[in-house]
Design an enzyme around this catalytic site. Sequence first.
Site, PDB file in Angstrom:
ATOM      1  N   ARG A 280       0.917  -1.411   0.095  1.00 52.22           N
ATOM      2  CA  ARG A 280       0.016  -0.060   0.153  1.00 52.22           C
ATOM      3  C   ARG A 280       1.009   1.223  -0.228  1.00 52.22           C
ATOM      4  O   ARG A 280       0.302   2.331  -0.387  1.00 52.22           O
ATOM      5  CB  ARG A 280      -1.014   0.008   0.950  1.00 52.22           C
ATOM      6  CG  ARG A 280      -2.035  -1.044   1.138  1.00 52.22           C
ATOM      7  CD  ARG A 280      -3.552  -1.149   2.263  1.00 52.22           C
ATOM      8  NE  ARG A 280      -2.210  -1.358   3.158  1.00 52.22           N
ATOM      9  CZ  ARG A 280      -3.274  -1.570   4.221  1.00 52.22           C
ATOM     10  NH1 ARG A 280      -4.342  -1.024   4.462  1.00 52.22           N
ATOM     11  NH2 ARG A 280      -2.621  -1.697   5.164  1.00 52.22           N
TER      12      ARG A 280
ATOM     13  N   LYS B  75     -15.124   5.767  -1.753  1.00 53.20           N
ATOM     14  CA  LYS B  75     -14.701   5.340  -0.703  1.00 53.20           C
ATOM     15  C   LYS B  75     -13.722   6.834  -0.484  1.00 53.20           C
ATOM     16  O   LYS B  75     -12.318   6.956  -1.186  1.00 53.20           O
ATOM     17  CB  LYS B  75     -14.120   4.514  -0.183  1.00 53.20           C
ATOM     18  CG  LYS B  75     -13.058   4.442   0.657  1.00 53.20           C
ATOM     19  CD  LYS B  75     -12.461   2.549   1.326  1.00 53.20           C
ATOM     20  CE  LYS B  75     -11.296   2.847   1.166  1.00 53.20           C
ATOM     21  NZ  LYS B  75     -10.222   1.118   1.277  1.00 53.20           N
TER      22      LYS B  75
HETATM   23  C1  R5P Z   1      -7.144  -0.339   0.232  1.00 53.93           C
HETATM   24  O1  R5P Z   1      -7.090   0.482  -0.916  1.00 53.93           O
HETATM   25  C2  R5P Z   1      -7.459  -1.993   0.179  1.00 53.93           C
HETATM   26  O2  R5P Z   1      -7.907  -1.541  -1.054  1.00 53.93           O
HETATM   27  C3  R5P Z   1      -8.602  -2.039   1.780  1.00 53.93           C
HETATM   28  O3  R5P Z   1      -8.822  -1.605   1.641  1.00 53.93           O
HETATM   29  C4  R5P Z   1      -8.098  -1.454   2.914  1.00 53.93           C
HETATM   30  O4  R5P Z   1      -6.611  -1.745   3.028  1.00 53.93           O
HETATM   31  C5  R5P Z   1      -7.900  -2.376   4.015  1.00 53.93           C
HETATM   32  O5  R5P Z   1      -7.927  -1.351   5.080  1.00 53.93           O
HETATM   33  P1  R5P Z   1      -8.703  -1.140   6.814  1.00 53.93           P
HETATM   34  O6  R5P Z   1      -9.393  -2.149   6.856  1.00 53.93           O
HETATM   35  O7  R5P Z   1      -7.654  -1.027   7.877  1.00 53.93           O
HETATM   36  O8  R5P Z   1      -9.932  -0.992   5.911  1.00 53.93           O
END
Ligand code: R5P
Length: 291
Positions: free
Chosen positions: A95, A191
């Site tokens: 990420r 989001k």
């Molecule tokens: C973000 O772009 C990823 O695809 C996941 O949605 C995210 O990293 C999940 O992290 P969390 O569970 O802390 O929201």
Amino acid sequence: MVKFSVIGGDASSDLAKRIARRLKAPYIKTEKNIFPDGESKITINHIPKKSIAVIVQSTYPPVDTNLLELLSIVSKVQKFSSKVYAVIPYMGYARQDREFLDGEIITIQVVGKLLKATGVKKILTVDIHSKLALKQLKISSENVSAMEGLVKHFQKIRLKNPLVVSPDLGGQERAKEFANLLKTDFIALKKHRDRKTGKVKILSNKVDVKDRDLILVDDMISTGGSIIRATQFLKKQKCKRVFVACTHALLVNDATKNIKNAGVSQIISTNTIPGNSAKVDVSKVISDALK
Ligand code: R5P
């Protein structure tokens, strides 16, 4: 001479054994002891000679410890092998693939440099967070998809008029692949994540999900924030049940409890990270890519 030898790091020993069986290759185990000061001591009891060494190690928490273990195994084994491949089913740091805020370090690039410096010739990973992360490794690499395995699992569940939902626009392609395989449709929510606090908000307005069973598809769940916000939003739109399909279930702290409390019926993930939700085996997709 055997073509492959498969070496399992502590974080992925079960998956490594499965890959070895599929490749009909010897499995070599490693041992890890942690000293009181936190240092790890890694021992490899048998060194494979002249074969392609396939080292399997996901870098889930403790991320840096698991990464260092992987690097240590690579550095030992590369002296005796014809080539070293690193299979990193869950790629930590993916990420951190760009400078979101000024001064941030693109750590996935650092990971790539370390792997290259210790002797890795090729990386194989599963559903890496982004194409950019794969590119940032700057080393020969391949990403395989776990979507087919996840879909096969959902085909066994009786679902009412299912709809696949990506919690964010970045996950659209993955959700589309999942929906095509399940022969249904998909939508993607909008989001927003505050880059300083990490807090997540759903920006979408109305979506037509009434009385449908939903499958939220994501590459990973960490704190569960994205899935929780998406579920709360979708429940308000009067959907039926919400299921979650993700490749990497990190589920840190109370994520599982919080996700269930938000109204998710079931979380299904893969064995890139071992755990209660890891119902889908990715050894076939990995070994097929190695053959
Ligand atoms: C973000 O772009 C990823 O695809 C996941 O949605 C995210 O990293 C999940 O992290 P969390 O569970 O802390 O929201």
